[in-house]
Scaffold this active site. Structure first.
Site, PDB file in Angstrom:
ATOM      1  N   GLU A  39       0.873  -1.179   0.000  1.00 52.28           N
ATOM      2  CA  GLU A  39       0.000   0.000   0.000  1.00 52.28           C
ATOM      3  C   GLU A  39       0.905   1.223   0.000  1.00 52.28           C
ATOM      4  O   GLU A  39       1.702   1.409   0.930  1.00 52.28           O
ATOM      5  CB  GLU A  39      -0.932   0.033   1.212  1.00 52.28           C
ATOM      6  CG  GLU A  39      -1.880   1.229   1.091  1.00 52.28           C
ATOM      7  CD  GLU A  39      -2.624   1.628   2.367  1.00 52.28           C
ATOM      8  OE1 GLU A  39      -3.380   2.599   2.304  1.00 52.28           O
ATOM      9  OE2 GLU A  39      -2.422   0.995   3.417  1.00 52.28           O
TER      10      GLU A  39
ATOM     11  N   ASP B 152       5.044   4.727   3.688  1.00 49.78           N
ATOM     12  CA  ASP B 152       4.772   6.159   3.803  1.00 49.78           C
ATOM     13  C   ASP B 152       6.047   6.813   4.347  1.00 49.78           C
ATOM     14  O   ASP B 152       6.918   6.121   4.875  1.00 49.78           O
ATOM     15  CB  ASP B 152       3.601   6.416   4.766  1.00 49.78           C
ATOM     16  CG  ASP B 152       2.893   7.738   4.507  1.00 49.78           C
ATOM     17  OD1 ASP B 152       1.717   7.715   4.073  1.00 49.78           O
ATOM     18  OD2 ASP B 152       3.506   8.803   4.744  1.00 49.78           O
TER      19      ASP B 152
ATOM     20  N   ASP C 115      -2.020  12.150  -2.564  1.00 50.92           N
ATOM     21  CA  ASP C 115      -2.093  13.596  -2.795  1.00 50.92           C
ATOM     22  C   ASP C 115      -2.348  13.830  -4.284  1.00 50.92           C
ATOM     23  O   ASP C 115      -1.614  13.291  -5.121  1.00 50.92           O
ATOM     24  CB  ASP C 115      -0.769  14.260  -2.377  1.00 50.92           C
ATOM     25  CG  ASP C 115      -0.495  14.026  -0.897  1.00 50.92           C
ATOM     26  OD1 ASP C 115      -1.456  14.066  -0.112  1.00 50.92           O
ATOM     27  OD2 ASP C 115       0.671  13.776  -0.531  1.00 50.92           O
TER      28      ASP C 115
ATOM     29  N   LYS D  62      -1.370  21.405  -8.561  1.00 52.14           N
ATOM     30  CA  LYS D  62      -0.727  22.589  -9.141  1.00 52.14           C
ATOM     31  C   LYS D  62      -0.130  22.274 -10.505  1.00 52.14           C
ATOM     32  O   LYS D  62       0.401  21.172 -10.702  1.00 52.14           O
ATOM     33  CB  LYS D  62       0.382  23.085  -8.210  1.00 52.14           C
ATOM     34  CG  LYS D  62      -0.150  23.855  -7.036  1.00 52.14           C
ATOM     35  CD  LYS D  62       0.965  24.631  -6.369  1.00 52.14           C
ATOM     36  CE  LYS D  62       0.485  25.195  -5.058  1.00 52.14           C
ATOM     37  NZ  LYS D  62       1.462  25.116  -4.002  1.00 52.14           N
TER      38      LYS D  62
ATOM     39  N   ASP E  17     -10.829  10.222  -4.153  1.00 49.24           N
ATOM     40  CA  ASP E  17     -11.965  11.138  -4.301  1.00 49.24           C
ATOM     41  C   ASP E  17     -11.698  12.124  -5.435  1.00 49.24           C
ATOM     42  O   ASP E  17     -12.583  12.860  -5.823  1.00 49.24           O
ATOM     43  CB  ASP E  17     -12.149  11.940  -3.012  1.00 49.24           C
ATOM     44  CG  ASP E  17     -10.950  12.845  -2.795  1.00 49.24           C
ATOM     45  OD1 ASP E  17      -9.833  12.308  -2.682  1.00 49.24           O
ATOM     46  OD2 ASP E  17     -11.107  14.080  -2.796  1.00 49.24           O
TER      47      ASP E  17
HETATM   48  C1  LIG Z   1      -3.615  12.199   1.534  1.00 50.21           C
HETATM   49  S1  LIG Z   1      -2.675  11.123   2.535  1.00 50.21           S
HETATM   50  C2  LIG Z   1      -3.581   9.593   2.451  1.00 50.21           C
HETATM   51  C3  LIG Z   1      -3.195   8.634   3.545  1.00 50.21           C
HETATM   52  C4  LIG Z   1      -3.972   7.308   3.570  1.00 50.21           C
HETATM   53  N1  LIG Z   1      -3.763   6.535   2.366  1.00 50.21           N
HETATM   54  C5  LIG Z   1      -5.441   7.573   3.773  1.00 50.21           C
HETATM   55  O1  LIG Z   1      -6.209   7.340   2.824  1.00 50.21           O
HETATM   56  O2  LIG Z   1      -5.828   7.977   4.885  1.00 50.21           O
HETATM   57  C6  LIG Z   1      -1.277  10.786   1.491  1.00 50.21           C
HETATM   58  C7  LIG Z   1      -0.161  10.064   2.198  1.00 50.21           C
HETATM   59  O3  LIG Z   1       0.849   9.788   1.251  1.00 50.21           O
HETATM   60  C8  LIG Z   1       2.111  10.054   1.829  1.00 50.21           C
HETATM   61  N2  LIG Z   1       3.000  10.417   0.723  1.00 50.21           N
HETATM   62  C9  LIG Z   1       2.754  11.323  -0.249  1.00 50.21           C
HETATM   63  N3  LIG Z   1       3.774  11.375  -1.123  1.00 50.21           N
HETATM   64  C10 LIG Z   1       4.689  10.461  -0.676  1.00 50.21           C
HETATM   65  C11 LIG Z   1       5.963  10.045  -1.161  1.00 50.21           C
HETATM   66  N4  LIG Z   1       6.478  10.556  -2.262  1.00 50.21           N
HETATM   67  N5  LIG Z   1       6.613   9.095  -0.457  1.00 50.21           N
HETATM   68  C12 LIG Z   1       6.085   8.554   0.679  1.00 50.21           C
HETATM   69  N6  LIG Z   1       4.867   8.918   1.168  1.00 50.21           N
HETATM   70  C13 LIG Z   1       4.190   9.858   0.500  1.00 50.21           C
HETATM   71  C14 LIG Z   1       1.880  11.182   2.812  1.00 50.21           C
HETATM   72  O4  LIG Z   1       2.855  11.194   3.833  1.00 50.21           O
HETATM   73  C15 LIG Z   1       0.481  10.864   3.323  1.00 50.21           C
HETATM   74  O5  LIG Z   1       0.490  10.076   4.494  1.00 50.21           O
END
Ligand SMILES: C[S@@+](CC[C@H](N)C(=O)[O-])C[C@H]1O[C@@H](n2cnc3c(N)ncnc32)[C@H](O)[C@@H]1O
Length: 240
Positions: free
Chosen positions: A57, A82, A131, A135, A167
């Site tokens: 994941e 993560d 994310d 942008k 979403d």
């Molecule tokens: C919007 S959150 C979603 C977290 C989880 N999947 C949820 O649905 O609750 C996005 C997660 O991706 C991680 N993340 C984003 N870009 C990343 C990267 N390049 N490497 C590691 N983690 C990343 C962030 O730290 C964050 O915890």
């Protein structure tokens, strides 16, 4: 840094199911677990787990999907990845408490993922609420951009699947990447709860922190399931 974060970071060091490599363990080199997660990580905790397929994941946050999938499917091993240690603390602690020997966590930037997994080592990837990188010029940073698909192609086994739950309509537009590259798309849905897909695929009903937030805001949840079709390189579909 807050006391709570420091407490979680300290407890993270005690979890057997959490790998937190130093930068020099992976910068321009392979991590010792690359190609050996079965025997050296899962097999060490429970020998019968060494040969089971591995599912990732990506951007797992608090690890709800990783833990939920692991609890539902003892026949496979699951690794949540993560960069945020305080979030992953939740998943590592829950999995430890539940005694889930088939669940682990890896703290790293996904950009370094090629240092961690060898050819055909992974059978499936879940990307949950990443994310959206809205942008202009940030599209390549999306976890489903052609740049990242090329990383995944280095270790996803033939016939391996990628699940994207989001979403964000912009991220659901990964469909453009799939079409432009002629990748096999097994499912595409713009409202899983509206269409009852969560009932058809029970694991789709696992809800993450972000998913709950988006559902409270009344946003539909979309889903894509696709493969890489044996390709190694992917055409960029974003405007320069
Ligand atoms: C919007 S959150 C979603 C977290 C989880 N999947 C949820 O649905 O609750 C996005 C997660 O991706 C991680 N993340 C984003 N870009 C990343 C990267 N390049 N490497 C590691 N983690 C990343 C962030 O730290 C964050 O915890």
């Amino acid at each position: 840094m807050g006391k709570d974060k420091l407490r979680k970071f300290a407890e993270n060091l005690t979890f057997e199911n959490l790998v937190q490599p130093e930068f020099d363990e992976i910068f321009r080199r392979d991590h010792a677990l690359k190609g050996h997660w079965g025997e050296d990580f899962f097999g060490r905790r429970a020998p019968e787990r060494a040969e089971k397929p591995i599912v990732l994941e990506l951007g797992c946050g608090k690890g709800e999907y990783t833990v939920g999938l692991g609890a539902a499917d003892p026949e496979r091993n699951f690794i949540g990845i993560d960069i945020k240690g305080a979030r992953m603390w939740r998943g590592a602690k829950t999995a430890t408490g539940m005694g889930l020997a088939n669940v682990g966590f890896l703290r790293t930037r996904i950009e370094f993922i090629g240092s961690f997994f060898g050819p055909d080592e992974v059978s499936e990837i879940w990307i949950t609420f990443p994310d959206p990188q809205l942008k202009k010029g940030r599209e390549k940073k999306r976890l489903t951009s052609p740049v990242f698909l090329a990383y995944y192609a280095q270790f996803l086994a033939p016939g391996g699947t990628i699940h994207l739950k989001t979403d964000s309509r912009e991220l659901h537009d990964t469909r453009r990447v799939i079409e432009a590259n002629g990748l096999p798309c097994e499912a595409a849905c713009v409202d899983i709860y509206g269409e009852g897909l969560d009932a058809i695929h029970p694991t789709l009903s696992i809800k993450t922190t972000y998913e709950r937030r988006f559902l409270d805001e009344g946003k539909p949840i979309t889903y894509l399931r696709f493969g890489l079709g044996g390709r190694r390189e992917f055409e960029m579909v974003y405007d320069e």
